[in-house]
Design an enzyme around this catalytic site. Structure first.
Site, short mmCIF file in Angstrom:
data_model
loop_
_atom_site.label_atom_id
_atom_site.label_comp_id
_atom_site.label_asym_id
_atom_site.label_seq_id
_atom_site.Cartn_x
_atom_site.Cartn_y
_atom_site.Cartn_z
CG ASP A 193 33.88 44.19 42.47
OD1 ASP A 193 33.87 45.37 42.84
OD2 ASP A 193 34.92 43.52 42.31
CG ASP A 217 34.62 43.04 46.81
OD1 ASP A 217 34.99 42.28 47.72
OD2 ASP A 217 35.15 43.05 45.70
CG ASP A 221 39.24 45.97 46.40
OD1 ASP A 221 39.32 46.12 47.64
OD2 ASP A 221 38.68 45.00 45.87
NE ARG A 273 40.54 40.27 51.73
CZ ARG A 273 39.97 39.93 50.58
NH1 ARG A 273 39.50 40.87 49.76
NH2 ARG A 273 39.87 38.66 50.24
#
Length: 396
Positions: A193, A217, A221, A273
């Protein structure tokens, strides 16, 4: 006789106080170490506890694996491919993701055995699809300029991985297909992704001195049971969703996540983030936040976030001064979360609204904490964030 007895009592009292004095920072160490040890700390050419472990040594190229002893935070003890052979990437090609040729990065990353992966020369590697990184690997870009573009790294159910001195940018969404992920035959994988580094169900991961930007993205992560992670000394720029720790509020497997964000710089059009946390326990220590778009640190699902010794320089817009972004709960409930600040420096009107209480740490949490220097030191502690220019025979 009475005076002599009192002197003995005073001597042993002072000795006991000295022994019980906690060691919290380099400044404390300088007060109690012998002169030669103090000199080693202050003249190594390094700026923080991680870099001080290896950067002042001119023979780093002959002793690359010494880096494996330098991780701090919750990723401490991550040794990557220390126990394996040196594998040299000689080709930047990635034209067969199912059967990569020996000499390519993909071939080395997929092997089942420990490997310390280095690069023969400067390379721009355009990954055709996500590259699966197996356990017990170090990807060490020192001594070369290594860029990874188009697709990123996937760490899924692995342990003991170091990613060091790599520039990753312009990572896109890519379709799936047959992709090599271990010594066996290639297996079908779903599409990726657009994460630069995607980590799921993995432990003992250390990302250090990387430069990450402009991916579709996330840049990093980490989710679905990942723990014992350190992201350090890295440079994050030109990106919206920077670091995500925790898959979703419903994913309770992330309650055990332990992650450290230390000595990084976030600047040049980063939005949010940095990190965004769910569940879990997070130390965010001695980072430099040079403006943001929406917020700097955020989260949901009651994570514990300890912000210590960071520099937060807010954007100029009056509506964007808040360091924190709280999600998923009413304000009254989110103010019960343990989001604490200590030694942070707030500049240009930055606002940090702490909540909860100082938590009582478990032994595992205590063991992974990095002693925080004052936020006034964050600029110097992060001054070498991102990829380093390392030449054999000279300190990095």
């Amino acid at each position: 006789m009475g005076i002599k007895h009192c002197c003995y009592i005073l001597y042993f009292t002072l000795a006991l106080v000295t022994l019980l004095q906690p060691v919290r920072s380099a400044e404390d160490l300088q007060e109690i170490l012998p002169v030669n040890e103090t000199r080693r700390l202050t003249t190594s050419g390094a700026y923080n506890i991680i870099d001080g472990c290896w950067r002042g040594k001119a023979d780093w190229a002959e002793n690359r694996k010494a880096l494996a002893d330098c991780a701090q935070g919750f990723g401490k003890g991550t040794v990557g491919g220390k126990d394996g052979d040196i594998y040299t990437v000689t080709s930047e090609l990635d034209d067969d993701v199912a059967n990569p040729k020996e000499g390519t990065l993909r071939f080395g990353a997929a092997q089942n055995r420990p490997l310390w992966i280095i690069f023969e020369r400067d390379m721009v590697i355009r990954l055709d699809k996500e590259m699966v990184v197996n356990s017990d690997k170090t990807i060490d870009g020192r001594g070369a300029k290594v860029e990874i573009i188009n697709a990123g790294f996937t760490l899924n159910g692995v342990k003991n991985v170091i990613i060091h001195n790599i520039n990753m940018h312009d990572v896109k969404v890519n379709p799936g297909g047959l992709i090599k992920s271990n010594d066996g035959p290639a297996a079908p994988r779903a599409g990726s992704d657009g994460d630069a580094i995607s980590i799921s169900g993995s432990s003992q991961i250390w990302i250090d001195h990387c430069s990450l930007s402009k991916s579709v993205d996330g840049l990093v992560d980490a989710k679905l049971g990942t723990t014992r992670l350190t992201v350090s000394n890295s440079l994050f720029t030109q990106h919206q969703f920077v670091l995500l720790f925790g898959a979703g509020d419903e994913n309770i497997e992330d309650r055990g996540m332990l992650a450290t964000v230390a000595f990084n710089t976030f600047t040049d059009n980063v939005d949010q983030r940095m990190p965004r946390c769910r569940h879990g326990f997070f130390q965010v220590v001695n980072n430099n936040y040079d403006k943001w778009g929406s917020y700097a640190i955020g989260g949901s699902a009651s994570p514990t976030i300890l912000s210590q010794g960071n520099r937060f320089c807010a954007p100029d817009e009056r509506s964007k001064k808040n360091v924190l972004g709280r999600h998923g709960e009413a304000a009254a409930e989110s103010m019960k979360w343990n989001w604490r600040t200590n030694k942070d420096v707030l500049e240009n009107g930055a606002i940090f609204v702490a909540s909860g209480v100082d938590p009582v740490l478990t032994p595992e949490q205590s063991a992974g904490m990095i002693p925080a220097e004052p936020g006034e030191s964050a600029l110097s502690l992060t001054s070498s964030a991102g990829v380093l220019s390392c030449q054999p025979g000279a300190p990095c």
